[in-house]
Structures are given as C-alpha cells and as structure tokens.
Scaffold this motif. Structure first.
Motif, PDB file in Angstrom:
ATOM      1  N   LEU A  36     -32.137 -65.061   0.574  1.00 27.59           N
ATOM      2  CA  LEU A  36     -31.783 -66.113   1.906  1.00 27.59           C
ATOM      3  C   LEU A  36     -31.967 -66.490   2.400  1.00 27.59           C
ATOM      4  N   LEU A  37     -32.730 -67.274   3.307  1.00 31.36           N
ATOM      5  CA  LEU A  37     -34.363 -67.530   3.792  1.00 31.36           C
ATOM      6  C   LEU A  37     -33.620 -69.037   4.516  1.00 31.36           C
ATOM      7  N   ASP A  38     -33.446 -68.754   6.157  1.00 35.35           N
ATOM      8  CA  ASP A  38     -33.368 -69.942   7.318  1.00 35.35           C
ATOM      9  C   ASP A  38     -34.421 -68.973   8.262  1.00 35.35           C
ATOM     10  N   ARG A  39     -34.085 -69.955   9.316  1.00 40.56           N
ATOM     11  CA  ARG A  39     -34.636 -70.169  10.360  1.00 40.56           C
ATOM     12  C   ARG A  39     -33.524 -69.093  11.444  1.00 40.56           C
ATOM     13  N   ASN A  40     -32.340 -69.579  10.860  1.00 41.53           N
ATOM     14  CA  ASN A  40     -31.241 -69.358  11.902  1.00 41.53           C
ATOM     15  C   ASN A  40     -30.954 -67.788  10.834  1.00 41.53           C
ATOM     16  N   PRO A  41     -30.044 -67.405  11.261  1.00 38.37           N
ATOM     17  CA  PRO A  41     -29.326 -66.098  10.342  1.00 38.37           C
ATOM     18  C   PRO A  41     -28.203 -66.720   9.581  1.00 38.37           C
ATOM     19  N   VAL A  42     -28.361 -66.109   8.094  1.00 41.49           N
ATOM     20  CA  VAL A  42     -27.426 -66.451   7.155  1.00 41.49           C
ATOM     21  C   VAL A  42     -26.127 -66.009   7.049  1.00 41.49           C
ATOM     22  N   THR A  43     -25.837 -65.077   8.005  1.00 38.10           N
ATOM     23  CA  THR A  43     -25.097 -64.012   8.306  1.00 38.10           C
ATOM     24  C   THR A  43     -23.698 -64.756   7.674  1.00 38.10           C
ATOM     25  N   LYS A  44     -23.383 -66.375   7.966  1.00 36.48           N
ATOM     26  CA  LYS A  44     -21.737 -67.015   6.513  1.00 36.48           C
ATOM     27  C   LYS A  44     -22.147 -66.827   5.727  1.00 36.48           C
ATOM     28  N   THR A  45     -23.147 -67.032   4.784  1.00 31.00           N
ATOM     29  CA  THR A  45     -23.293 -67.020   4.016  1.00 31.00           C
ATOM     30  C   THR A  45     -23.281 -66.001   2.858  1.00 31.00           C
ATOM     31  N   VAL A  46     -23.840 -64.670   3.793  1.00 33.34           N
ATOM     32  CA  VAL A  46     -23.800 -63.760   3.000  1.00 33.34           C
ATOM     33  C   VAL A  46     -22.526 -62.801   3.272  1.00 33.34           C
ATOM     34  N   SER A  47     -22.118 -63.059   4.090  1.00 34.16           N
ATOM     35  CA  SER A  47     -20.914 -62.738   4.187  1.00 34.16           C
ATOM     36  C   SER A  47     -19.222 -63.085   2.877  1.00 34.16           C
ATOM     37  N   GLU A  48     -20.004 -64.475   3.115  1.00 41.85           N
ATOM     38  CA  GLU A  48     -19.282 -65.183   1.960  1.00 41.85           C
ATOM     39  C   GLU A  48     -19.379 -64.918   0.514  1.00 41.85           C
ATOM     40  N   LEU A  49     -20.736 -64.617  -0.050  1.00 45.10           N
ATOM     41  CA  LEU A  49     -20.842 -64.252  -0.845  1.00 45.10           C
ATOM     42  C   LEU A  49     -20.391 -62.913  -1.336  1.00 45.10           C
ATOM     43  N   LYS A  50     -21.000 -61.543  -0.165  1.00 43.14           N
ATOM     44  CA  LYS A  50     -20.649 -60.282  -0.634  1.00 43.14           C
ATOM     45  C   LYS A  50     -19.251 -60.334  -1.047  1.00 43.14           C
ATOM     46  N   LYS A  51     -18.190 -61.398  -0.276  1.00 40.95           N
ATOM     47  CA  LYS A  51     -17.096 -61.166  -0.605  1.00 40.95           C
ATOM     48  C   LYS A  51     -16.578 -61.256  -1.667  1.00 40.95           C
ATOM     49  N   ASN A  52     -16.547 -62.242  -2.055  1.00 37.66           N
ATOM     50  CA  ASN A  52     -16.601 -62.862  -3.451  1.00 37.66           C
ATOM     51  C   ASN A  52     -17.205 -62.243  -4.569  1.00 37.66           C
ATOM     52  N   TYR A  53     -18.338 -61.789  -4.947  1.00 33.06           N
ATOM     53  CA  TYR A  53     -19.074 -60.973  -5.670  1.00 33.06           C
ATOM     54  C   TYR A  53     -19.190 -59.884  -5.218  1.00 33.06           C
ATOM     55  N   PRO A  54     -18.794 -59.016  -5.619  1.00 30.72           N
ATOM     56  CA  PRO A  54     -18.673 -57.159  -5.400  1.00 30.72           C
ATOM     57  C   PRO A  54     -19.985 -56.916  -6.427  1.00 30.72           C
ATOM     58  N   GLY A  55     -21.303 -56.317  -5.480  1.00 29.39           N
ATOM     59  CA  GLY A  55     -22.092 -56.002  -6.343  1.00 29.39           C
ATOM     60  C   GLY A  55     -23.118 -56.791  -6.527  1.00 29.39           C
ATOM     61  N   ILE A  56     -23.369 -57.986  -5.537  1.00 27.43           N
ATOM     62  CA  ILE A  56     -24.474 -58.427  -5.423  1.00 27.43           C
ATOM     63  C   ILE A  56     -25.825 -58.231  -4.714  1.00 27.43           C
ATOM     64  N   SER A  57     -26.734 -59.042  -5.475  1.00 28.80           N
ATOM     65  CA  SER A  57     -28.151 -57.771  -4.485  1.00 28.80           C
ATOM     66  C   SER A  57     -28.616 -59.068  -3.450  1.00 28.80           C
ATOM     67  N   ILE A  58     -28.410 -59.485  -2.112  1.00 26.49           N
ATOM     68  CA  ILE A  58     -29.146 -60.563  -0.646  1.00 26.49           C
ATOM     69  C   ILE A  58     -30.189 -60.057  -0.327  1.00 26.49           C
ATOM     70  N   LYS A  59     -30.930 -60.487  -0.298  1.00 23.14           N
ATOM     71  CA  LYS A  59     -32.940 -60.569   0.680  1.00 23.14           C
ATOM     72  C   LYS A  59     -32.747 -61.676   1.695  1.00 23.14           C
ATOM     73  N   GLU A  60     -31.931 -61.204   3.063  1.00 23.91           N
ATOM     74  CA  GLU A  60     -32.115 -62.059   3.914  1.00 23.91           C
ATOM     75  C   GLU A  60     -33.705 -62.080   4.618  1.00 23.91           C
ATOM     76  N   ILE A  61     -33.927 -63.245   4.968  1.00 24.79           N
ATOM     77  CA  ILE A  61     -35.410 -63.657   5.696  1.00 24.79           C
ATOM     78  C   ILE A  61     -35.461 -64.182   6.708  1.00 24.79           C
ATOM     79  N   GLU A  62     -35.839 -64.691   7.624  1.00 21.77           N
ATOM     80  CA  GLU A  62     -36.015 -65.488   8.704  1.00 21.77           C
ATOM     81  C   GLU A  62     -37.564 -65.868   8.121  1.00 21.77           C
ATOM     82  N   LEU A  63     -36.995 -67.777   8.170  1.00 26.27           N
ATOM     83  CA  LEU A  63     -38.216 -68.154   7.786  1.00 26.27           C
ATOM     84  C   LEU A  63     -38.557 -69.458   8.456  1.00 26.27           C
ATOM     85  N   ASP A  64     -39.832 -69.966   8.719  1.00 24.96           N
ATOM     86  CA  ASP A  64     -40.485 -70.993   9.347  1.00 24.96           C
ATOM     87  C   ASP A  64     -40.974 -71.216   8.572  1.00 24.96           C
TER      88      ASP A  64
END
Length: 264
Positions: A36-64
């Motif tokens: 999941l890539l964005d210039r801004n935090p992806v906190t909400k997206t990550v939180s929602e995915l982890k809440k609904n899909y336990p065991g999901i793997s997410i790589k957060e990347i700050e990206l221009d």
C-alpha cells in the motif's frame, strides 16, 4: 460476483478514496498480500484490512510517484517482501486548478502531468519489468503474468464541462488512456494485461467536502443521469473485476463508470 483472486496487490494512492476502497474490494475477493503506497499515511486502510482479514500481509510504503528512484525502489521492496506483483493499481493523482489554457501557468500544467501521467508511466514501466520476470499464477488461458489497471477518468475519453475547465487534468487523463492502450498492445502477447478505469464523479471525501447548494459539483451531480455520485466501493469493485479472470479478454480497455454522464 466472487473472483477468487490470489496473489500480490500493489496500490498507489492507497491511503484514501478509490485506492483505499480498491484495497478493500481486492481483499474481499481473496487477495491477502498488499503493498500500500501513498505520500500520506495509509493507517486507516491498514487498520480496516487487518480488522476484517486476520493474517493479511501488508507492506506500507511512503511514495512520491513522481520520483523515478522512489518508484523503482517501491517495486523492489514489494518483490523482496512478497516475491512478485500480480495486481498493480496505478491510482495516485491530483486534480490541479480549474482553468482554461490561457489562464494556466506552465508550472501548474507540468505538475499535473508529472503526477497524473509521467508517474503512471514510471510505475507501469517498473511493474512491467517485474512482471516479465515472473510466471503466471496458473496455466489457464485466462491467467496472466500480471495485471495492471490505471486510473484515468471520464475526462480521459471526453472533454470537460464548460463550468469545469480542468484543462491540465483532462490532458493528463487522455494521456493515461493512450499509455494504457499502447502498452496493452505491446505486452498482451507477453502475458501482461493492462486496462484503464475511467470513473465519473465519485463521492470521495474531497468531493463531498466541496458540495453545497449552488456549488459547481452540485450542478455537475444534477447532470448525471442516475442523479447521484458513485460510491467509492462501486469503483473499487471495478478494480477487482479488471484484475480478475472475468475480464481476461479485455486488453487496453477504457472501462467507463460515470452513471451515464458521457453518453448524453
């Protein structure tokens, strides 16, 4: 419709709006590995995915997305984490100022094209280079080495309304359609599927915040035959469709989802 998607998703502009809801839709269809890539935090997206899909793997990347080095590095990081990229959604973009050509500064025009067009090309180039190195997930004729979806716009296939003089934006989105078609032809035979999604007016937080009685956006909403804006999950579901085997014979398509706006 269930698409039973497997593999790794790479999404720019994933922190909010269409990118966020595309991640939710892909997860509903079975994807469990995300960059999941964005210039801004992806906190909400990550939180929602982890809440609904336990065991999901997410790589957060700050990206221009306008940085060639950063884009190439983000693909490298994703492949290092997950081994491959199966579903790329090049969604990050900006609107720019509402002006006709005679009132646009060169810097403003180039900034919109840099983020909306050149950045999509940078991402797509890096993704193609990776996808050419990997095999298909299955041996099915409907499977590909990788699938790429680029966010264009209904203003990538028509000109803007007179009261929405988004010249730079429209130019940039027409260019995304051209890029999509050109690379779709070049790489379809090499096992890479590339399509463009062309949303109309979508009820993103930014759009909703600009709507009030008598506003430009409120006037534009009245022009939509279905008399409403698209919900973000409606557009997110189309991203999943374009990445799925249900769209396996769609190559270089411009999938317009605008409530009928452009057929008037």
């Amino acid at each position: 419709m269930a698409f039973a998607l497997k593999g790794v998703a790479y999404i720019t502009g994933a922190g909010s709006g269409i990118g966020q809801y595309a991640a939710y839709s892909l997860a509903r269809q079975g994807v469990r590995s995300f960059a999941l890539l964005d210039r801004n935090p992806v906190t909400k997206t990550v939180s929602e995915l982890k809440k609904n899909y336990p065991g999901i793997s997410i790589k957060e990347i700050e990206l221009d997305v306008a940085s060639e080095t950063a884009v190439n590095d983000s693909v490298t990081q994703t492949v290092k984490e997950f081994g491959r990229i199966d579903y790329a959604f090049n969604n990050a973009g900006i609107g720019g100022t509402l002006n006709t050509t005679d009132n646009i500064d060169l810097d403003d025009f180039q900034r919109v094209l840099s983020v909306n067009t050149t950045a999509v090309w940078l991402c797509q180039r890096a993704q193609i280079r990776q996808m050419l190195k990997q095999e298909k997930l299955t041996n099915s004729d409907r499977s590909y080495r990788g699938s790429i979806v680029n966010t264009a716009s209904m203003y990538g296939v028509v000109g803007p309304s007179l009261n929405v003089p988004c010249t730079a934006y429209t130019t940039s989105k027409h260019a995304v359609v051209g890029l999509t078609r050109s690379d779709a032809i070049a790489f379809a035979g090499k096992g890479i599927k590339i399509n463009a999604l062309c949303p109309g007016y979508v009820a993103t937080p930014l759009v909703l915040s600009s709507m009030n009685k008598g506003s430009v956006m409120d006037d534009e909403r009245r022009k939509v035959p279905v008399q409403r804006l698209a919900n973000m999950d409606e557009i997110g579901d189309l991203v999943a469709f374009l990445h799925s085997e249900a769209s396996s014979y769609m190559i270089g398509a411009t999938l317009v989802a605008d409530g009928g706006f452009t057929i008037q």
